[in-house]
Structures are given as structure tokens and as C-alpha cells.
Design a protein around this motif. Structure first.
Motif, PDB file in Angstrom:
ATOM      1  N   LEU A  76       0.828  -1.207   0.000  1.00 55.67           N
ATOM      2  CA  LEU A  76       0.000   0.000   0.000  1.00 55.67           C
ATOM      3  C   LEU A  76       0.861   1.255   0.000  1.00 55.67           C
ATOM      4  O   LEU A  76       0.566   2.237  -0.693  1.00 55.67           O
ATOM      5  CB  LEU A  76      -0.927  -0.001   1.212  1.00 55.67           C
ATOM      6  CG  LEU A  76      -2.065  -1.029   1.191  1.00 55.67           C
ATOM      7  CD1 LEU A  76      -2.831  -0.992   2.506  1.00 55.67           C
ATOM      8  CD2 LEU A  76      -3.001  -0.735   0.031  1.00 55.67           C
ATOM      9  N   ALA A  77       1.943   1.237   0.787  1.00 55.14           N
ATOM     10  CA  ALA A  77       2.835   2.393   0.831  1.00 55.14           C
ATOM     11  C   ALA A  77       3.489   2.633  -0.526  1.00 55.14           C
ATOM     12  O   ALA A  77       3.640   3.775  -0.969  1.00 55.14           O
ATOM     13  CB  ALA A  77       3.894   2.189   1.912  1.00 55.14           C
ATOM     14  N   ALA A  78       3.865   1.548  -1.197  1.00 54.03           N
ATOM     15  CA  ALA A  78       4.483   1.682  -2.515  1.00 54.03           C
ATOM     16  C   ALA A  78       3.511   2.279  -3.524  1.00 54.03           C
ATOM     17  O   ALA A  78       3.867   3.148  -4.327  1.00 54.03           O
ATOM     18  CB  ALA A  78       4.983   0.322  -2.995  1.00 54.03           C
ATOM     19  N   VAL A  79       2.257   1.804  -3.489  1.00 53.45           N
ATOM     20  CA  VAL A  79       1.239   2.342  -4.394  1.00 53.45           C
ATOM     21  C   VAL A  79       1.017   3.821  -4.126  1.00 53.45           C
ATOM     22  O   VAL A  79       0.899   4.642  -5.043  1.00 53.45           O
ATOM     23  CB  VAL A  79      -0.072   1.548  -4.248  1.00 53.45           C
ATOM     24  CG1 VAL A  79      -1.196   2.241  -5.013  1.00 53.45           C
ATOM     25  CG2 VAL A  79       0.102   0.127  -4.755  1.00 53.45           C
ATOM     26  N   ALA A  80       0.970   4.196  -2.833  1.00 57.16           N
ATOM     27  CA  ALA A  80       0.771   5.601  -2.489  1.00 57.16           C
ATOM     28  C   ALA A  80       1.926   6.462  -2.993  1.00 57.16           C
ATOM     29  O   ALA A  80       1.719   7.557  -3.529  1.00 57.16           O
ATOM     30  CB  ALA A  80       0.619   5.745  -0.973  1.00 57.16           C
ATOM     31  N   CYS A  81       3.161   5.986  -2.862  1.00 56.88           N
ATOM     32  CA  CYS A  81       4.323   6.729  -3.345  1.00 56.88           C
ATOM     33  C   CYS A  81       4.284   6.903  -4.860  1.00 56.88           C
ATOM     34  O   CYS A  81       4.579   7.981  -5.393  1.00 56.88           O
ATOM     35  CB  CYS A  81       5.612   6.031  -2.933  1.00 56.88           C
ATOM     36  SG  CYS A  81       5.954   6.120  -1.154  1.00 56.88           S
ATOM     37  N   LEU A  82       3.914   5.831  -5.560  1.00 56.14           N
ATOM     38  CA  LEU A  82       3.821   5.927  -7.009  1.00 56.14           C
ATOM     39  C   LEU A  82       2.761   6.936  -7.440  1.00 56.14           C
ATOM     40  O   LEU A  82       2.948   7.686  -8.407  1.00 56.14           O
ATOM     41  CB  LEU A  82       3.501   4.549  -7.602  1.00 56.14           C
ATOM     42  CG  LEU A  82       4.642   3.518  -7.547  1.00 56.14           C
ATOM     43  CD1 LEU A  82       4.136   2.158  -8.023  1.00 56.14           C
ATOM     44  CD2 LEU A  82       5.820   3.974  -8.410  1.00 56.14           C
ATOM     45  N   LEU A  83       1.641   6.960  -6.707  1.00 53.70           N
ATOM     46  CA  LEU A  83       0.583   7.919  -7.020  1.00 53.70           C
ATOM     47  C   LEU A  83       1.058   9.352  -6.828  1.00 53.70           C
ATOM     48  O   LEU A  83       0.815  10.232  -7.658  1.00 53.70           O
ATOM     49  CB  LEU A  83      -0.640   7.638  -6.150  1.00 53.70           C
ATOM     50  CG  LEU A  83      -1.852   8.555  -6.381  1.00 53.70           C
ATOM     51  CD1 LEU A  83      -2.350   8.414  -7.819  1.00 53.70           C
ATOM     52  CD2 LEU A  83      -2.973   8.208  -5.407  1.00 53.70           C
ATOM     53  N   VAL A  84       1.768   9.596  -5.728  1.00 55.72           N
ATOM     54  CA  VAL A  84       2.304  10.939  -5.471  1.00 55.72           C
ATOM     55  C   VAL A  84       3.294  11.344  -6.553  1.00 55.72           C
ATOM     56  O   VAL A  84       3.276  12.471  -7.054  1.00 55.72           O
ATOM     57  CB  VAL A  84       2.953  10.995  -4.073  1.00 55.72           C
ATOM     58  CG1 VAL A  84       3.712  12.312  -3.889  1.00 55.72           C
ATOM     59  CG2 VAL A  84       1.910  10.833  -2.990  1.00 55.72           C
ATOM     60  N   LEU A  85       4.180  10.414  -6.950  1.00 55.09           N
ATOM     61  CA  LEU A  85       5.147  10.717  -7.995  1.00 55.09           C
ATOM     62  C   LEU A  85       4.477  11.005  -9.329  1.00 55.09           C
ATOM     63  O   LEU A  85       4.904  11.896 -10.072  1.00 55.09           O
ATOM     64  CB  LEU A  85       6.120   9.537  -8.163  1.00 55.09           C
ATOM     65  CG  LEU A  85       7.139   9.337  -7.033  1.00 55.09           C
ATOM     66  CD1 LEU A  85       7.912   8.052  -7.250  1.00 55.09           C
ATOM     67  CD2 LEU A  85       8.095  10.530  -6.972  1.00 55.09           C
ATOM     68  N   PHE A  86       3.400  10.294  -9.631  1.00 48.17           N
ATOM     69  CA  PHE A  86       2.675  10.523 -10.873  1.00 48.17           C
ATOM     70  C   PHE A  86       2.047  11.909 -10.891  1.00 48.17           C
ATOM     71  O   PHE A  86       2.116  12.637 -11.894  1.00 48.17           O
ATOM     72  CB  PHE A  86       1.602   9.446 -11.056  1.00 48.17           C
ATOM     73  CG  PHE A  86       0.746   9.644 -12.267  1.00 48.17           C
ATOM     74  CD1 PHE A  86       1.245   9.398 -13.540  1.00 48.17           C
ATOM     75  CD2 PHE A  86      -0.563  10.093 -12.141  1.00 48.17           C
ATOM     76  CE1 PHE A  86       0.458   9.592 -14.664  1.00 48.17           C
ATOM     77  CE2 PHE A  86      -1.346  10.300 -13.260  1.00 48.17           C
ATOM     78  CZ  PHE A  86      -0.834  10.039 -14.516  1.00 48.17           C
ATOM     79  N   VAL A  87       1.423  12.300  -9.766  1.00 51.42           N
ATOM     80  CA  VAL A  87       0.815  13.631  -9.682  1.00 51.42           C
ATOM     81  C   VAL A  87       1.878  14.715  -9.830  1.00 51.42           C
ATOM     82  O   VAL A  87       1.694  15.712 -10.541  1.00 51.42           O
ATOM     83  CB  VAL A  87       0.058  13.792  -8.344  1.00 51.42           C
ATOM     84  CG1 VAL A  87      -0.416  15.225  -8.171  1.00 51.42           C
ATOM     85  CG2 VAL A  87      -1.127  12.823  -8.288  1.00 51.42           C
TER      86      VAL A  87
END
Length: 369
Positions: A61-72
């Protein structure tokens, strides 16, 4: 109505709640297949979904959240640094009010202006702009521009005195002082069809002239003798909104031209007026990537344009095309009673500059870059 779940022969259709969920979506689909859509079933479905979410691995979940932040962040960063749009002259109206318009004329205040300032680092700056363009788009079709920037000093210094562009020389373009009307046939014919429209708007503007002041929007240029006035709609790639509003039909016409240079510092569109007795000193234009078009609005006798030593006369309602990177001058030696010589001037792309090169040159020589 209550939907009854279908029985299947699968023995693993329900995963135990204590087992790690391989995918929240898979669990949800299993519950959708196996439970009825009664209120109790819906409540159990939500409870099971929450439990499945809790059972998901925290690291994942933390990895997915980090990827989402990087995408934004990436979307925001790319949006901020996107190059200016390569639109027609119409698109320039929206942002030009804030670009230093004074008395209808754009004055350059930047020491970094490629068009107005010559300095030792110019070639390096142009090469940096080309690299940035190629990184965002492509090196395809950039051979001549790359060659021109790499050897710009040699080209400018070794050119014969008859043709010496002051800022940028693109190699391997056909060289001639004057061009035939067929060089940009569509735009020439469009301008000539609208001769009366442009003339009427000029005559309305010219009524504001008096002996004691220069009307707003007009610029007086320095000449050895006489008076030379210009009224810019587009000056060095920047639209002059106040002037365009005073010539709305002429301004709209610019947007219909296919080869008008409107997005880089080498593009201009203006009404040019020479009073009787005026001589424009011999000079060179900044580049050979354009051809300058003069549509004759008022052409008294004894008025001439001399380009590369070859004289030509203007004619009312007709376009005259020339390469202003050649040494050129103009004069009006007609009698005062015949009035001024007036042309509508617009810069068009040289017909042998390819579309990919035009886009790259718009980027490299964008106003303010």
C-alpha cells in the motif's frame, strides 16, 4: 426481489478471512458472484471488503501511495514546463497585454533578446535551445538548423556583402533578392483579395494624424531624411492587442494566412508609411528564413524598393515578395501632393523551410526565450 447465489462446483470459491488477499478486486468479484443483493448481503459485502483491505500488505500500500504521489508531481512538472503552443497569430492575443506594449509598439527590455542583442554567447544559447527542442520532440529534420547554428559565425562572416543576415542564417536555402508571387501563392492571393478591406482600415487610422503629434499606436522610425511611420499588429512575434482591435478585419485576415510567421521574433505584420522625400538607409534584415511581403495600398510615382541592387516599384493591390536579408533600401521621391507611399507588410516563411524546421525555429526563437 432477492437474487439467490448460484452454486458452483468450485471448492475454493471463498478465501478465508484470515488468509492474505491476493487482490482486493478478485475478492470483490467473488463476493459479487456468491452473495445476494439483499440488505444483509450488502452489509456483509462491505464488511468483507474492509477486512480484505486491512489484510493487504502495508508495504505494498505504501508503494502504491508513493507511485501515485510521484505521478501527480510528474503531471504538474510537465504541465508547467510545456513549450509555448505553435498556434496562429490569433492565439497570441491572449497573453500579449503583459509584454511591454507602449504606444502600440513592443519595446524590448531584455538584454537576452536574440533579435535585438548581439553577444558572444548567442550561438551557444541557440544550440541549447535546439537541444531542448530535440529532447522534447525529435532530431529528425534538424540537420540544416544544427549545421547553421554550429557554423553560424563562419556563415555570417563569409557571406558576400550583398546578403548578410544580422542574426541567423539557415544554410542551403535558395538565394534571390525577389520571389515570384507563386512562392506563397495562397497567401498572396488572399491578401490581394482583401486589398480594399486593409486600405479602408488604414484610411480610418490615418485620419488621426496631425502636424503636432504622433497618434497612439504609431511608431516613428529613424531615417536620413523624411518620415517613416509604422503601425504594428504583430511585432517580433508578439501581438499588439490595442492596434489589432483598431484593425479587426486585417487582424482576422492574418489568422487565415498559411505561412505567416507569428510565433517567433522574426515575424512582423504592420502598415508602413513613407512620406514624400523619405529615404530609408540601406540595411540588412535579421534572417533568411523568411520572405517579406508588401501589399501596395497607396503607391505614388517615384517610389522604389531596391533589394540586392535590383529596383522594383510597388503597385496598388499587388504583393511584392523579397528577401530582406539582402542589402535593401526604399525611398519616396514623389511630389507632396501625391501623398505617402503605404504598404501592408507581413513576414511569411521562406517556401523552402520545411514544416519540422518551422516548428523548431518557432521554439528556438520564441519571444523572450
Amino acid at each position: 426481489m432477492v437474487w439467490v447465489p448460484l452454486r458452483t462446483t468450485r471448492t475454493d470459491r471463498r478465501a478465508p478471512l484470515h488468509a492474505p488477499a491476493t487482490c482486493c478486486t478478485t475478492m470483490s468479484l467473488e463476493w459479487l458472484m456468491d452473495w445476494s443483493w439483499s440488505l444483509d448481503g450488502l452489509r456483509d459485502f462491505i464488511a468483507t471488503g474492509i477486512q480484505s483491505f486491512r489484510d493487504c500488505d502495508a508495504t505494498a500500500l505504501a508503494a502504491v501511495a508513493c507511485l501515485l504521489v510521484l505521478f501527480v508531481w510528474y503531471c504538474y512538472h510537465v504541465g508547467r514546463e510545456q513549450p509555448r503552443a505553435y498556434a496562429t497569430v490569433n492565439a497570441l492575443m491572449q497573453s500579449a497585454e503583459a509584454n511591454g506594449v507602449q504606444n502600440g509598439y513592443v519595446y524590448c527590455h531584455s538584454p537576452e533578446c536574440v533579435r535585438c542583442t548581439h553577444h558572444d554567447g548567442l550561438n551557444q544559447k541557440l544550440y541549447h535551445n535546439l537541444q531542448e527542442y530535440a529532447k522534447r520532440y525529435s532530431w529528425s529534420g534538424m540537420g540544416r538548423i544544427h549545421k547553421g547554428i554550429r557554423e553560424q559565425g563562419r556563415y555570417l562572416n563569409s557571406r558576400p556583402s550583398i546578403q548578410k543576415p544580422e542574426v541567423f542564417f539557415l544554410p542551403d536555402l535558395p538565394t534571390m533578392p525577389y520571389f515570384s508571387r507563386d512562392a506563397q501563392k495562397h497567401d498572396v492571393e488572399l491578401l490581394e483579395r482583401n486589398f480594399q478591406t486593409i486600405l479602408c482600415e488604414f484610411e480610418t487610422l490615418y485620419k488621426a494624424f496631425s502636424n503636432c503629434s504622433l497618434p497612439q499606436g504609431w511608431k516613428m522610425n529613424s531615417t536620413p531624411s523624411g518620415e517613416w511611420f509604422t503601425f504594428y499588429l504583430v511585432n517580433q512575434g508578439m501581438c499588439v492587442p490595442r492596434n489589432c482591435r483598431r484593425c479587426p478585419r486585417t487582424y482576422r485576415l492574418l489568422g487565415s494566412l498559411r505561412t505567416c510567421i507569428g510565433n517567433n521574433v522574426f515575424g512582423n505584420a504592420c502598415i508602413s508609411v513613407l512620406s514624400p522625400g523619405t529615404v530609408i538607409a540601406e540595411h540588412y534584415g535579421p534572417t533568411n528564413i523568411r520572405i517579406r511581403c508588401h501589399l501596395g495600398l497607396k503607391t505614388p510615382s517615384n517610389c522604389e524598393l531596391v533589394v540586392g541592387g535590383e529596383p522594383q516599384c510597388w503597385a496598388e493591390g499587388r504583393c511584392l515578395l523579397f528577401d530582406d536579408s539582402f542589402l535593401h533600401t526604399a525611398f519616396h521621391e514623389g511630389p507632396p501632393e501625391e501623398g505617402p507611399r503605404v504598404v501592408f507588410m507581413v513576414d511569411l516563411w521562406h517556401p523552402n523551410v520545411a514544416a519540422a524546421e518551422r516548428q523548431a525555429l518557432d521554439f528556438i526563437f520564441a519571444p523572450g526565450r
